[in-house]
Design a protein around this motif. Sequence first.
Motif, PDB file in Angstrom:
ATOM      1  N   UNK A   1      22.749 -14.688 -52.447  1.00 35.55           N
ATOM      2  CA  UNK A   1      23.138 -16.076 -52.153  1.00 35.55           C
ATOM      3  C   UNK A   1      24.551 -16.153 -51.583  1.00 35.55           C
ATOM      4  N   UNK A   2      25.484 -15.413 -52.169  1.00 33.04           N
ATOM      5  CA  UNK A   2      26.866 -15.411 -51.680  1.00 33.04           C
ATOM      6  C   UNK A   2      26.909 -14.907 -50.238  1.00 33.04           C
ATOM      7  N   UNK A   3      26.162 -13.828 -49.971  1.00 33.62           N
ATOM      8  CA  UNK A   3      26.205 -13.191 -48.651  1.00 33.62           C
ATOM      9  C   UNK A   3      25.542 -14.018 -47.562  1.00 33.62           C
ATOM     10  N   UNK A   4      24.692 -14.976 -47.929  1.00 33.51           N
ATOM     11  CA  UNK A   4      23.995 -15.779 -46.913  1.00 33.51           C
ATOM     12  C   UNK A   4      24.529 -17.204 -46.824  1.00 33.51           C
ATOM     13  N   UNK A   5      24.962 -17.767 -47.945  1.00 34.53           N
ATOM     14  CA  UNK A   5      25.432 -19.156 -47.917  1.00 34.53           C
ATOM     15  C   UNK A   5      26.768 -19.276 -47.198  1.00 34.53           C
ATOM     16  N   UNK A   6      27.629 -18.278 -47.383  1.00 33.75           N
ATOM     17  CA  UNK A   6      28.889 -18.248 -46.650  1.00 33.75           C
ATOM     18  C   UNK A   6      28.605 -17.686 -45.271  1.00 33.75           C
ATOM     19  N   UNK A   7      28.560 -18.564 -44.289  1.00 35.54           N
ATOM     20  CA  UNK A   7      28.107 -18.173 -42.958  1.00 35.54           C
ATOM     21  C   UNK A   7      29.044 -17.183 -42.282  1.00 35.54           C
ATOM     22  N   UNK A   8      30.326 -17.179 -42.659  1.00 31.95           N
ATOM     23  CA  UNK A   8      31.254 -16.231 -42.033  1.00 31.95           C
ATOM     24  C   UNK A   8      31.097 -14.848 -42.658  1.00 31.95           C
ATOM     25  N   UNK A   9      30.878 -14.786 -43.966  1.00 31.69           N
ATOM     26  CA  UNK A   9      30.563 -13.497 -44.597  1.00 31.69           C
ATOM     27  C   UNK A   9      29.277 -12.945 -43.993  1.00 31.69           C
ATOM     28  N   UNK A  10      28.273 -13.806 -43.873  1.00 30.82           N
ATOM     29  CA  UNK A  10      26.988 -13.388 -43.308  1.00 30.82           C
ATOM     30  C   UNK A  10      27.169 -12.839 -41.892  1.00 30.82           C
ATOM     31  N   UNK A  11      27.945 -13.549 -41.082  1.00 39.46           N
ATOM     32  CA  UNK A  11      28.197 -13.100 -39.708  1.00 39.46           C
ATOM     33  C   UNK A  11      28.853 -11.721 -39.691  1.00 39.46           C
ATOM     34  N   UNK A  12      29.873 -11.536 -40.502  1.00 43.33           N
ATOM     35  CA  UNK A  12      30.588 -10.264 -40.496  1.00 43.33           C
ATOM     36  C   UNK A  12      29.775  -9.122 -41.086  1.00 43.33           C
ATOM     37  N   UNK A  13      28.881  -9.443 -42.015  1.00 39.67           N
ATOM     38  CA  UNK A  13      28.015  -8.410 -42.582  1.00 39.67           C
ATOM     39  C   UNK A  13      27.001  -7.884 -41.573  1.00 39.67           C
ATOM     40  N   UNK A  14      26.496  -8.781 -40.717  1.00 30.64           N
ATOM     41  CA  UNK A  14      25.326  -8.413 -39.916  1.00 30.64           C
ATOM     42  C   UNK A  14      25.536  -8.419 -38.410  1.00 30.64           C
ATOM     43  N   UNK A  15      26.718  -8.766 -37.925  1.00 27.84           N
ATOM     44  CA  UNK A  15      26.901  -8.883 -36.476  1.00 27.84           C
ATOM     45  C   UNK A  15      26.689  -7.565 -35.736  1.00 27.84           C
ATOM     46  N   UNK A  16      26.846  -6.440 -36.429  1.00 29.48           N
ATOM     47  CA  UNK A  16      26.625  -5.143 -35.794  1.00 29.48           C
ATOM     48  C   UNK A  16      25.204  -4.616 -35.985  1.00 29.48           C
ATOM     49  N   UNK A  17      24.370  -5.369 -36.696  1.00 33.43           N
ATOM     50  CA  UNK A  17      23.004  -4.939 -36.974  1.00 33.43           C
ATOM     51  C   UNK A  17      21.957  -5.770 -36.238  1.00 33.43           C
ATOM     52  N   UNK A  18      22.246  -7.064 -36.055  1.00 33.32           N
ATOM     53  CA  UNK A  18      21.329  -7.954 -35.335  1.00 33.32           C
ATOM     54  C   UNK A  18      22.137  -8.771 -34.338  1.00 33.32           C
TER      55      UNK A  18
END
Length: 298
Positions: free
Chosen positions: A88-105
């Motif tokens: 939930x933390x990793x997806x609800x915070x859209x900037x955390x989500x972006x930084x986690x996955x921008x190099x994967x998708x």
Amino acid sequence: MDIPIITGGKSIEREIALRSAKNVFNSINNLGHKPLIIDLIDDEFINKIQNYKFAFNVVHGDYGEDGRLSSLLDILGIDYTCSSPETCVATYDKFIFYNLFKNYVQMPQTILTNKLISPPFQFPFIIKPRKSGSSKGVYIIHNKNEFKFYLEKDLKEFQEVLVQEYIKGQEITISYIQKNDEFILLPILEIIPKKEFYDYEAKYTNGLTELRPQLNSSEKIIQKINEIGNQFMKILSFKDMFRIDAILKGDEIYVLEINTVPGLTELSDLPTSAIAAGISFDDLINIIIKNHVARVAG
């Protein structure tokens, strides 16, 4: 089973949560269980919930999707629908989500600001709150005047704002439901709003948006979607259901965000996808409950 439905709360999505909870209540009742609605802001919330072994999370937005409710239920030893606190933390915070996955998708370029700045992208582009849902505070920006006006508005209400590249294409939503230990991809929905984009009003006003199931999506698109879904499931720990919002531009898929407590109103995306797969709303709720029966019985 006696099944409490946790809903309401104080977020700007309270009204939608209550609408979703009403549908879930009716469905649980139809399935022969005993539903009970408990509002998250009830002064007696802890006392009312702590004697149950299982709860249905229907709190959209703050608290329900940001990891706080799931953390509390973990502490109380209560099993619950939807994802873990970490997910939930990793997806609800859209900037955390972006930084986690921008190099994967593939994702639109995104920056974060807590103050007025110069336009970072060519017009049009998007602004949205760092943490929110139901498209509250999301605007397409066409010029400098709009940027200043809506950025000031969002900063005042949300404090931190994402400015995001605008990808022009088909808006799509990709829903998964868990059946036993396997996640099933439901039919992709093309979202066709009558407004400029799929904003709060378009989402929850009957007749303002067509949700069109893409039952004949190409193998290439389905393969890419499965690769994206598998990438997320490899890193994050989902439960029961989740929804990916994306833009389809030609054969390219740009991921916008993930919703771990999808709407369950009569106009919501995930139930519409389920119906396109031949899964009624009652069947959907039954599948979710059955995911937890063995754990609760044990």
